[in-house]
Write a protein that holds these residues in place. Structure first.
Motif, short mmCIF file in Angstrom:
data_model
loop_
_atom_site.label_atom_id
_atom_site.label_comp_id
_atom_site.label_asym_id
_atom_site.label_seq_id
_atom_site.Cartn_x
_atom_site.Cartn_y
_atom_site.Cartn_z
N VAL A 37 -6.75 3.00 -5.85
CA VAL A 37 -8.08 3.08 -4.98
C VAL A 37 -8.87 4.06 -5.00
O VAL A 37 -8.44 5.04 -4.27
N ALA A 38 -10.04 3.88 -5.80
CA ALA A 38 -10.77 4.89 -6.21
C ALA A 38 -11.50 5.76 -5.06
O ALA A 38 -11.30 7.03 -4.99
N ASP A 39 -11.71 5.19 -3.97
CA ASP A 39 -12.17 5.92 -2.77
C ASP A 39 -11.14 6.31 -1.69
O ASP A 39 -11.44 6.12 -0.55
N ASP B 206 -13.44 -3.73 -2.61
CA ASP B 206 -12.91 -4.71 -3.48
C ASP B 206 -11.61 -5.07 -3.09
O ASP B 206 -11.18 -6.08 -3.02
N VAL B 207 -10.95 -4.04 -2.71
CA VAL B 207 -9.40 -4.32 -2.04
C VAL B 207 -9.55 -5.24 -0.84
O VAL B 207 -8.70 -6.23 -0.83
N THR C 121 -2.70 5.35 -2.99
CA THR C 121 -3.64 5.99 -2.25
C THR C 121 -3.05 7.35 -2.05
O THR C 121 -1.86 7.40 -1.94
N GLY C 122 -3.82 8.09 -1.54
CA GLY C 122 -3.31 9.59 -1.10
C GLY C 122 -3.95 10.66 -1.99
O GLY C 122 -5.15 10.66 -2.48
N LEU D 164 0.79 -1.08 0.14
CA LEU D 164 -0.13 -0.23 0.00
C LEU D 164 1.11 1.00 0.09
O LEU D 164 1.83 1.39 0.91
N VAL D 165 0.81 2.26 -0.95
CA VAL D 165 1.52 3.35 -1.14
C VAL D 165 0.69 4.63 -0.84
O VAL D 165 -0.55 4.61 -1.72
#
Length: 220
Positions: A182-184, A213-214, A157-158, A38-39
Motif C-alpha cells: 500500500v503506497a501511502d 484503491d484498497v 503496510t508500516g 493486512l500486515v
C-alpha cells in the motif's frame, strides 16, 4: 510535529511494461476478504515518534484495518522482537546502535507496544519478528498463523518501507502469497528510498496500490 505523506510514484514505463505483458496494469484486481490479511510492520514508538512520514500513514493504516475487519479479513500487527545481538550485528551497526535496535520493540504486552493511536481488534493477530522480514522461515509466527486462516493475499503496510516492509513483501511473494504494497501506508526516511522500493515491488514481487484503491477493492 504533523505527519507527512510521501510523494510516491510508479513510473509510466513500468505500468506500460506490465500492461504489455499481462494485458492489465495490476496483477490482482480483486481479493477475497476472508483470505486477506493486512500486515502492519514495526509501527512502534521507536520508529514512529521520530519520523513524520510514519505518523502520516497512521490514519490510512487505521482506515484499512477498520474496513477489513468489517469485511471479515485478518489484521496482523508485527513488532520487532528482542533477539540477542550477534557479533555480526555489533560489527555492522556498532554495539550501541545494535543494542538500540534490539530494544526497538519495547517491553510488556504486545498491544501496548504499538503506536498509541492504533486500536487493536479482539480477533487481530499480534506477533513479534526476529528478522527484518515477517515472512522469513523460523523468525516469525506470522506465516503459520496466516496459513491456519487460509490467507492467500497480504497487504503490506508500516515502516521502514525499504527495509522491513520490502523484506517482508519479497519473502511473502517467495512463499506464494499475493502481495499488495500500500503506497501511502508505508513510510521511509525520504521519498527517494520509498519510491525505490515501490519500483522494485511493482516490477518483480506484487502490486502497488494507494489506500483509496484498497478500500474500493474491499467494498467491491
Amino acid at each position: 510535529m504533523d505527519g507527512t505523506v510521501h510523494a510516491w510514484r510508479i513510473e509510466v514505463r513500468e505500468y506500460e511494461r506490465h500492461e504489455q505483458r499481462r494485458g492489465r496494469r495490476f496483477a490482482f484486481t480483486r481479493f477475497e476478504p476472508a483470505r486477506t490479511a493486512l500486515v502492519v510492520i514495526d509501527m512502534v514508538p521507536f520508529f514512529v515518534s521520530g519520523n513524520p512520514y510514519c505518523r502520516g500513514i497512521v490514519p490510512n493504516i487505521s482506515r484499512i484495518a477498520d474496513a477489513l475487519r468489517a469485511a471479515g479479513a485478518t489484521v496482523a500487527w508485527v513488532l520487532p522482537g528482542a533477539r540477542p545481538c550477534t557479533p555480526v550485528d555489533d560489527e555492522f551497526h556498532g554495539p550501541e546502535a545494535a543494542d538500540r535496535y534490539r530494544a526497538s520493540g519495547g517491553t510488556g504486552p504486545l498491544a501496548g507496544r504499538l503506536w498509541p493511536d492504533f486500536a487493536v481488534g479482539p480477533e487481530d493477530l499480534l506477533v513479534e519478528k526476529f528478522a527484518a522480514s515477517a515472512f522469513f522461515p523460523g523468525r516469525c509466527a506470522l506465516p503459520a498463523l496466516l496459513n491456519e486462516r487460509g490467507v492467500d493475499t497480504v497487504l503490506i503496510t508500516g515502516t521502514v518501507t525499504n527495509v522491513c516492509c520490502e523484506s517482508s513483501a519479497r519473502d511473502a511473494s517467495t512463499l506464494g502469497l499475493r502481495v499488495i504494497m500500500v503506497a501511502d501506508a508505508n513510510a521511509a526516511r525520504c521519498d527517494r528510498d520509498h519510491n525505490a522500493t515501490l519500483h522494485t515491488i511493482y516490477r518483480s514481487f506484487g502490486d502497488v496500490r494507494p489506500t483509496a484503491d484498497v478500500l474500493a477493492m474491499i467494498e467491491a
